[in-house]
Design a protein around this motif. Structure first.
Motif, mmCIF file in Angstrom:
data_model
loop_
_atom_site.group_PDB
_atom_site.id
_atom_site.type_symbol
_atom_site.label_atom_id
_atom_site.label_comp_id
_atom_site.label_asym_id
_atom_site.label_seq_id
_atom_site.Cartn_x
_atom_site.Cartn_y
_atom_site.Cartn_z
ATOM 1 N N SER A 1 0.884 -1.310 -0.022
ATOM 2 C CA SER A 1 0.038 -0.012 -0.048
ATOM 3 C C SER A 1 0.758 1.239 -0.098
ATOM 4 C CB SER A 1 -0.885 -0.045 1.177
ATOM 5 O OG SER A 1 -1.932 0.887 1.094
ATOM 6 N N ARG B 1 6.351 3.246 2.258
ATOM 7 C CA ARG B 1 6.174 3.283 3.862
ATOM 8 C C ARG B 1 7.641 3.262 4.143
ATOM 9 N NH1 ARG B 1 1.076 0.081 6.011
ATOM 10 N NH2 ARG B 1 -0.174 1.421 4.443
ATOM 11 N N ASP C 1 -8.872 3.052 11.425
ATOM 12 C CA ASP C 1 -7.383 3.346 11.622
ATOM 13 C C ASP C 1 -6.725 4.576 11.188
ATOM 14 O OD1 ASP C 1 -7.689 2.964 8.719
ATOM 15 O OD2 ASP C 1 -5.992 1.763 8.514
ATOM 16 N N ASP D 1 -9.379 3.718 6.422
ATOM 17 C CA ASP D 1 -9.977 2.639 5.558
ATOM 18 C C ASP D 1 -10.130 1.362 6.055
ATOM 19 O OD1 ASP D 1 -7.154 2.078 6.012
ATOM 20 O OD2 ASP D 1 -6.713 1.923 3.876
ATOM 21 N N ARG D 2 -9.711 1.160 7.386
ATOM 22 C CA ARG D 2 -10.086 -0.219 8.155
ATOM 23 C C ARG D 2 -11.177 -0.184 9.232
ATOM 24 N NH1 ARG D 2 -4.357 -3.423 9.454
ATOM 25 N NH2 ARG D 2 -3.620 -3.394 7.358
ATOM 26 N N THR E 1 -3.319 -10.128 -1.593
ATOM 27 C CA THR E 1 -3.459 -9.236 -0.760
ATOM 28 C C THR E 1 -3.077 -7.888 -1.111
ATOM 29 O OG1 THR E 1 -2.918 -10.722 1.196
ATOM 30 C CG2 THR E 1 -2.417 -8.295 1.553
ATOM 31 N N GLY E 2 -4.146 -6.793 -0.866
ATOM 32 C CA GLY E 2 -3.961 -5.417 -1.299
ATOM 33 C C GLY E 2 -5.094 -4.870 -1.897
ATOM 34 N N TRP E 3 -5.771 -3.763 -1.650
ATOM 35 C CA TRP E 3 -6.821 -3.278 -2.368
ATOM 36 C C TRP E 3 -6.682 -3.120 -3.950
ATOM 37 C CZ3 TRP E 3 -10.706 -3.735 0.789
ATOM 38 C CH2 TRP E 3 -12.133 -3.453 0.299
ATOM 39 N N GLU F 1 -10.851 -7.897 2.946
ATOM 40 C CA GLU F 1 -9.746 -8.411 3.416
ATOM 41 C C GLU F 1 -9.943 -8.678 4.903
ATOM 42 O OE1 GLU F 1 -5.895 -7.229 1.433
ATOM 43 O OE2 GLU F 1 -6.840 -5.191 1.926
ATOM 44 N N GLU F 2 -9.082 -9.804 5.366
ATOM 45 C CA GLU F 2 -9.111 -9.957 6.588
ATOM 46 C C GLU F 2 -8.623 -9.040 7.557
ATOM 47 O OE1 GLU F 2 -5.845 -10.473 7.990
ATOM 48 O OE2 GLU F 2 -5.255 -10.185 6.079
ATOM 49 N N LYS G 1 -10.749 0.503 0.396
ATOM 50 C CA LYS G 1 -11.412 -0.164 1.586
ATOM 51 C C LYS G 1 -12.189 1.138 2.281
ATOM 52 C CE LYS G 1 -7.644 -1.282 4.079
ATOM 53 N NZ LYS G 1 -6.444 -1.658 3.504
ATOM 54 N N ARG H 1 -5.469 -14.996 12.609
ATOM 55 C CA ARG H 1 -4.171 -14.436 12.025
ATOM 56 C C ARG H 1 -2.989 -14.245 12.928
ATOM 57 N NH1 ARG H 1 -3.363 -9.314 8.657
ATOM 58 N NH2 ARG H 1 -2.036 -8.184 10.258
ATOM 59 N N ARG I 1 2.213 -15.879 4.487
ATOM 60 C CA ARG I 1 2.992 -14.952 3.382
ATOM 61 C C ARG I 1 3.630 -13.766 4.247
ATOM 62 N NH1 ARG I 1 -0.142 -10.277 3.824
ATOM 63 N NH2 ARG I 1 1.060 -9.490 2.020
ATOM 64 N N THR J 1 3.978 -4.316 4.088
ATOM 65 C CA THR J 1 3.794 -2.934 4.659
ATOM 66 C C THR J 1 4.726 -2.577 5.895
ATOM 67 O OG1 THR J 1 2.207 -3.611 6.342
ATOM 68 C CG2 THR J 1 1.328 -2.862 4.091
ATOM 69 N N ARG K 1 2.956 -13.629 8.389
ATOM 70 C CA ARG K 1 1.743 -13.746 8.692
ATOM 71 C C ARG K 1 1.304 -15.260 8.493
ATOM 72 N NH1 ARG K 1 0.898 -8.504 9.707
ATOM 73 N NH2 ARG K 1 1.202 -6.893 8.072
ATOM 74 N N TYR L 1 -2.084 -17.489 8.479
ATOM 75 C CA TYR L 1 -3.429 -17.370 8.534
ATOM 76 C C TYR L 1 -4.165 -18.776 8.807
ATOM 77 C CZ TYR L 1 -2.182 -12.960 6.028
ATOM 78 O OH TYR L 1 -1.548 -11.963 5.435
HETATM 79 C C1 VG1 Z 1 -1.587 -5.286 5.109
HETATM 80 C C2 VG1 Z 1 -2.794 -6.259 5.227
HETATM 81 C C3 VG1 Z 1 -3.193 -6.034 4.129
HETATM 82 C C4 VG1 Z 1 -3.875 -4.554 3.699
HETATM 83 C C5 VG1 Z 1 -2.469 -3.763 3.789
HETATM 84 C C6 VG1 Z 1 -2.604 -2.277 3.455
HETATM 85 O O1 VG1 Z 1 -0.513 -5.780 4.410
HETATM 86 O O2 VG1 Z 1 -2.532 -7.504 5.400
HETATM 87 O O3 VG1 Z 1 -4.488 -6.852 3.892
HETATM 88 O O4 VG1 Z 1 -4.040 -4.325 2.281
HETATM 89 O O5 VG1 Z 1 -1.976 -4.008 4.859
HETATM 90 O O6 VG1 Z 1 -3.826 -1.919 4.574
HETATM 91 P P1 VG1 Z 1 0.617 -6.772 4.522
HETATM 92 O O7 VG1 Z 1 1.367 -6.755 3.246
HETATM 93 O O8 VG1 Z 1 1.378 -5.884 5.516
HETATM 94 O O9 VG1 Z 1 0.156 -8.047 5.010
HETATM 95 V V1 VG1 Z 1 -3.708 -0.188 4.998
HETATM 96 O O10 VG1 Z 1 -4.887 -0.050 6.235
HETATM 97 O O11 VG1 Z 1 -2.147 0.010 5.259
HETATM 98 O O12 VG1 Z 1 -3.759 0.670 3.718
#
Ligand code: VG1
Ligand code: CO
Length: 544
Positions: free
Chosen positions: A19, A22, A278, A282-283, A345-347, A364-365, A377, A415, A485, A489, A497, A499
């Protein structure tokens, strides 16, 4: 106005993750670091020249500084107009809404989402394209390639723009419009949900809610919508003022980080409904009286009930979930006779499916749910969806979820996150497990027989693009699954992670302890992946 061309040298670490880009704030503060990435956006997204750009962020430390730099660079790169959220504030879903509503050529969102903020914490930048969604992989890859060869960037010399003064200002030839960050988004919400019904629910005096904005971006959105438009009692929104360090906490809506909110749903005078979102809004986390709704279940329940709500009254064409998300949504899709897509994974992977009208609800979970109303999201959207459902059904959250399980069966789910582990150890673990996948097929481990074992690869049904190595899936014949996986981020080391999921059709067995049900799968994961010995960790850092 004087346009400066500043010489620079590439950094090698600007590949966007799940995402956006970062990093720690201090990395972004290195001379030219932010500038290089921003110039790479302008160099590759040529529609922005003479176009309109949306800019805003979650209010964390460095947000305002970064916005001033971006504005001066946008002016130097020939952008005609920029829409900026007042005070530099725009939630991720609101940015998506504004890009779409005003048909802009894209947007820049400054956020590290649920990661902590402050001078020694995290910052982030992500680019959203003209459909309002996160840049797809081919776009982020082009941007990344550009960061590797960049040798100069363009910026104008100018005073700071007043980010708090609504209305239009100019920066050289460019117009800067400071807009209300909430208004367009709130209007969109009003069009999707039955605000009168929700208003009545709050007025009934029989229903109490708390929304924890976690000192993050959704404070002003939730206060306006829940308290002002929907008549929830003042004080419904807690931690509603965005702070640069989120009040010192993790703006991460889960049972660990939103602990105070969870406590309000327990004890002698619990509220009926509680929710949190969050850093960038978006969460979402959904709680009832003494009850936690897993994000995977929430997705399935929203899909099963969408037709009851104004914005979705003609039904939904399909649903999508990210690969590690539980298969609860698949069961709903089956029953409704609609498609269910499994994406990485990822929007960004939902965008094409939404644009093509193949799905209307996705999730997403990781506490993310959304629909075709925007291309991100959307935390507050999910909360309003639940409120609308509660107003229609006049039942408790727990009853709604139990009814859902009775109809579709329950997918027990958890998870386990191992954070900041040694990168090489984590990569070796994944690599060696990947080698063994073919051998696992058909093998019996206690009660579990392996049905399939693979490294998830996704072919986008719309544009045919292929994304490989998206995580290891080990599926068993009874519908249980183990998924592993590495996070995309994290900002320190690697995050592994794991699951775990088990399916239970029998309603008599729907109130058991998740940890107990999944213990055999956790043990099997250890046997297969040797997490303890390879990472030196006795147990996960976070369990959700
Ligand atoms: C995590 C989540 C993933 C989500 C991403 C961004 O990614 O598992 O489902 O899309 O964060 O969310 P990762 O690669 O760390 O598993 V957010 O709220 O940072 O935009
Ligand atoms: Co987020």
């Amino acid at each position: 106005m004087n346009i400066e061309q500043i010489n620079t040298q590439p950094f090698s670490d600007q590949r966007p993750g799940t995402s956006g880009l970062r990093k720690k704030v201090r990395q972004f503060q290195q001379p030219h670091y932010l500038e290089n990435f921003v110039q790479s956006i302008f160099d590759t997204q040529t529609d922005l020249r003479s176009g309109t750009l949306v800019v805003g962020g979650d209010g964390r430390y460095y947000n305002r500084t970064a916005i001033q730099i971006i504005l001066r660079m946008a002016a130097a790169n020939g952008v005609a107009r920029v829409l900026v959220g007042q005070g530099g504030i725009l939630s991720t879903p609101a940015t998506s809404c504004i890009i779409r509503k005003y048909s802009t050529q894209g947007g820049i969102i400054l956020s590290a989402s649920h990661n902590p903020g402050g001078p020694s914490e995290d910052f982030g930048i992500k680019f959203n394209v003209s459909n309002g969604g996160p840049a797809p992989e081919n776009v982020t890859e082009t941007m990344y390639q550009r960061t590797l060869e960049i040798d100069s960037y363009r910026i104008v010399e100018a005073y700071d723009v007043d980010l708090d003064q609504p209305g239009t200002q100019t920066l050289g030839e460019m117009q800067v419009e400071i807009i209300d960050p909430v208004k367009d988004y709130a209007n969109l919400m009003r069009a999707l949900f039955d605000f009168d019904a929700i208003h009545q629910l709050f007025n009934s005096g029989l229903f109490r809610m708390r929304f924890d904005a976690m000192h993050a971006v959704n404070g002003p959105y939730a206060t306006q919508i829940l308290e002002k438009m929907l008549g929830a009692e003042p004080g419904t929104v807690i931690n509603g003022i965005p702070k640069e360090d989120f009040g010192g906490g993790h703006p991460d809506p889960n049972l660990v980080h939103a602990h105070d909110l969870v406590e309000m749903t327990r004890g002698h005078d619990p509220v009926d409904f509680a929710a949190a979102s969050d850093g960038d809004g978006d969460r979402n986390m959904i709680l009832g009286n003494n009850f936690f709704v897993t994000p995977s279940d929430s997705l399935a329940i929203l899909a099963a009930n969408a037709h009851m709500l104004p914005g979705y009254h003609s039904g939904i064409p399909g649903v999508a979930r990210s690969m590690p998300t539980s298969q609860a949504a698949d069961r709903v899709a089956d029953a409704l006779g609609i498609d269910c897509f499994e994406t990485p994974t990822g929007w960004k992977f939902f965008g094409n499916l939404l644009d093509a009208g193949k799905i209307a609800i996705c999730g997403e979970e990781s506490f993310g749910t959304g629909s075709d109303h925007v291309r991100e999201k959307d935390g507050l959207w999910a909360v309003l969806f639940w409120l609308n459902l509660l107003a229609i059904k006049q039942q408790s959250v727990s009853t709604i979820v139990h009814d859902h399980w009775r109809r579709f069966g329950r997918n027990y789910y958890t998870r386990h996150d191992y954070e900041g582990v040694d990168k090489e150890a984590a990569e070796t673990l994944m690599k060696e497990l990947r080698f063994r996948l073919d051998d696992l097929k058909g093998q019996q481990f206690g009660d579990y027989k392996v049905d399939y074992a693979d490294d998830f690869s996704y072919t986008d049904p719309v544009d045919g693009s292929v994304s490989e190595n998206q995580g290891i899936r080990i599926g068993f014949t009874d519908g249980s699954r183990i998924v592993l996986r590495l996070s995309g981020t994290g900002t320190v080391g690697a995050t592994l992670r794991v699951y775990l999921e088990a399916y239970e059709p029998d309603p008599e067995k729907h109130d058991l302890e998740t940890a107990t049900i999944l213990a055999p799968l956790a043990a099997l994961t250890e046997e297969l992946a040797e997490i303890r010995s390879r990472t030196g960790r006795e147990k996960p850092d976070v369990i959700t």
